[in-house]
Design an enzyme around this catalytic site. Structure first.
Site, PDB file in Angstrom:
ATOM      1  N   ASP A 107      51.611 -23.715 -35.962  1.00 53.29           N
ATOM      2  CA  ASP A 107      51.891 -24.360 -37.413  1.00 53.29           C
ATOM      3  C   ASP A 107      50.837 -25.954 -37.369  1.00 53.29           C
ATOM      4  O   ASP A 107      50.669 -26.086 -38.463  1.00 53.29           O
ATOM      5  CB  ASP A 107      53.368 -24.647 -37.618  1.00 53.29           C
ATOM      6  CG  ASP A 107      53.999 -23.741 -38.102  1.00 53.29           C
ATOM      7  OD1 ASP A 107      53.469 -22.507 -38.220  1.00 53.29           O
ATOM      8  OD2 ASP A 107      55.106 -23.433 -37.883  1.00 53.29           O
ATOM      9  N   THR A 129      50.161 -18.104 -30.854  1.00 54.26           N
ATOM     10  CA  THR A 129      51.308 -18.548 -30.012  1.00 54.26           C
ATOM     11  C   THR A 129      52.086 -17.660 -29.643  1.00 54.26           C
ATOM     12  O   THR A 129      52.535 -16.545 -29.944  1.00 54.26           O
ATOM     13  CB  THR A 129      51.925 -19.663 -31.041  1.00 54.26           C
ATOM     14  OG1 THR A 129      53.183 -20.026 -30.233  1.00 54.26           O
ATOM     15  CG2 THR A 129      52.333 -18.999 -32.354  1.00 54.26           C
ATOM     16  N   ASP A 131      55.079 -17.993 -29.034  1.00 55.90           N
ATOM     17  CA  ASP A 131      56.454 -18.267 -29.564  1.00 55.90           C
ATOM     18  C   ASP A 131      57.072 -17.351 -30.615  1.00 55.90           C
ATOM     19  O   ASP A 131      58.308 -17.272 -30.956  1.00 55.90           O
ATOM     20  CB  ASP A 131      56.849 -19.772 -29.768  1.00 55.90           C
ATOM     21  CG  ASP A 131      56.384 -20.540 -28.830  1.00 55.90           C
ATOM     22  OD1 ASP A 131      56.672 -20.401 -27.633  1.00 55.90           O
ATOM     23  OD2 ASP A 131      55.953 -21.662 -29.328  1.00 55.90           O
ATOM     24  N   ASP A 133      56.762 -17.763 -33.802  1.00 53.44           N
ATOM     25  CA  ASP A 133      57.622 -18.851 -34.652  1.00 53.44           C
ATOM     26  C   ASP A 133      56.655 -19.069 -35.831  1.00 53.44           C
ATOM     27  O   ASP A 133      57.301 -20.000 -36.749  1.00 53.44           O
ATOM     28  CB  ASP A 133      57.839 -19.923 -33.931  1.00 53.44           C
ATOM     29  CG  ASP A 133      56.917 -20.734 -33.451  1.00 53.44           C
ATOM     30  OD1 ASP A 133      55.892 -20.216 -33.440  1.00 53.44           O
ATOM     31  OD2 ASP A 133      57.109 -22.014 -32.942  1.00 53.44           O
TER      32      ASP A 133
END
Length: 318
Positions: A107, A129, A131, A133
């Site tokens: 992000d 990433t 993650d 997310d």
């Protein structure tokens, strides 16, 4: 009107993730196939501001698809969060003839990409990433390898009671998947954990009464404090309890086939979008298809742990 792009820059930003090299390789070779020049930018936005820029040919990305990490290296850059740093970055792009940019990261990286786009550099983002997310996409480059690395490590743990802390920052996706995949007795997710440690202790005691000899508790990085939690559990239950923090090993290793293939498709799509004159787009995988979103629209989206998966996880650990 679409703006013609002649030279693409590519960088990796933020935390490294397995599969980034596959994405870089696809960007370079797809762009060259379309008659564009490619420049690699070392160490993310920090390297851009330091003008660490190299020409890339098809052979520059030979024999990298199986390597973890990123051949362009990565770094975080506070200066690029400022208007002055962003303007400097756009000016350096123009100085080196870069009129299109592929940014592989998370992000924070995409916010920088959006700023470059507003300053006249056509920019496409790729979700890199471990993650998982990023709200607009069901897949992020590196997640599949990271979760498999964690799962395989957890399979080797046979303590009487183990708290295993996995990465993910404030997102619990790696923890959820490992909790289900490793048959854990408990899964602690930042999105769901209410801090009721006594309930966790009660379940461990109850499991012992029912004849369970081992307890695996998957703890997400966003909750943390696994060492002190293990001490409190051991004191309360009398059961030997150990904490294992898997840490950055989850970022390394040979990328899985899925991370290689999906990252390659995303990288090729990014180069194609730039060749078509598109800008301020983020490549995503949504509902089984590779698509692209406006970067700001993507950043405004929100994401949560899938409730159905969470409910199934709770049912299976009983």
């Amino acid at each position: 009107m679409a703006k013609a792009v002649k030279t693409i820059g590519v960088l990796t930003s933020g935390g490294d993730a397995p599969g980034m090299n596959a994405a870089i390789r696809a960007v370079v070779r797809t762009a060259i196939n379309k008659g564009l020049k490619v420049k690699g930018i070392m160490r993310g936005y920090a390297g851009l501001l330091e003008e660490e820029i190299v020409d890339m040919e098809s052979t520059s990305v030979s024999d990298i698809i199986n390597r973890g990490g990123t051949i362009l290296y990565t770094a975080r850059c506070k200066e690029f969060t400022t208007a002055e740093g962003q303007q400097k970055g756009a000016d350096i792009c123009r100085k080196h003839g870069i009129d299109g940019m592929v940014v592989i990261g998370g992000d924070g990286s995409f916010r920088g990409a959006g700023k470059l786009s507003s300053l006249g550099i056509n920019t496409i983002g790729l979700p890199g990433t471990i993650d998982l997310d990023i709200a607009c996409t069901d897949y992020t480059i590196g997640f599949d390898t990271a979760v498999n690395t964690a799962m395989e490590a957890i399979d080797k743990i046979h303590e009487r009671c183990s708290i295993v802390e996995v990465m993910g920052r404030n997102a619990g996706y790696i923890a959820l998947w490992c909790g289900i995949g490793n048959g854990a007795e408990d899964i602690l997710l930042p999105e769901r954990y209410d801090g009721n440690e006594q309930a966790l202790i009660n379940r461990i005691i109850d499991n012992r009464r029912r004849g369970k000899k081992h307890n695996i508790i998957i703890n997400a990085e966003g909750i943390g404090h696994s060492g002190s939690m293990a001490k409190r559990i051991e004191a309360a239950t009398g059961i030997e309890t150990r904490a294992t923090i898997l840490g950055h090993m989850q970022r390394g290793g040979t990328p899985t086939c899925k991370d290689r293939v999906y990252a390659s498709i995303m990288g090729a799509k990014a180069a194609e979008l730039l060749a078509a004159g598109k800008s301020n787009r983020l490549v995503a995988y949504k509902h089984g298809e590779f698509v692209d979103f406006d970067i700001q629209e993507a950043l405004n989206m929100t994401k949560d742990i899938p409730e159905e998966q969470y409910e199934i996880a709770k049912m299976l650990i009983r």
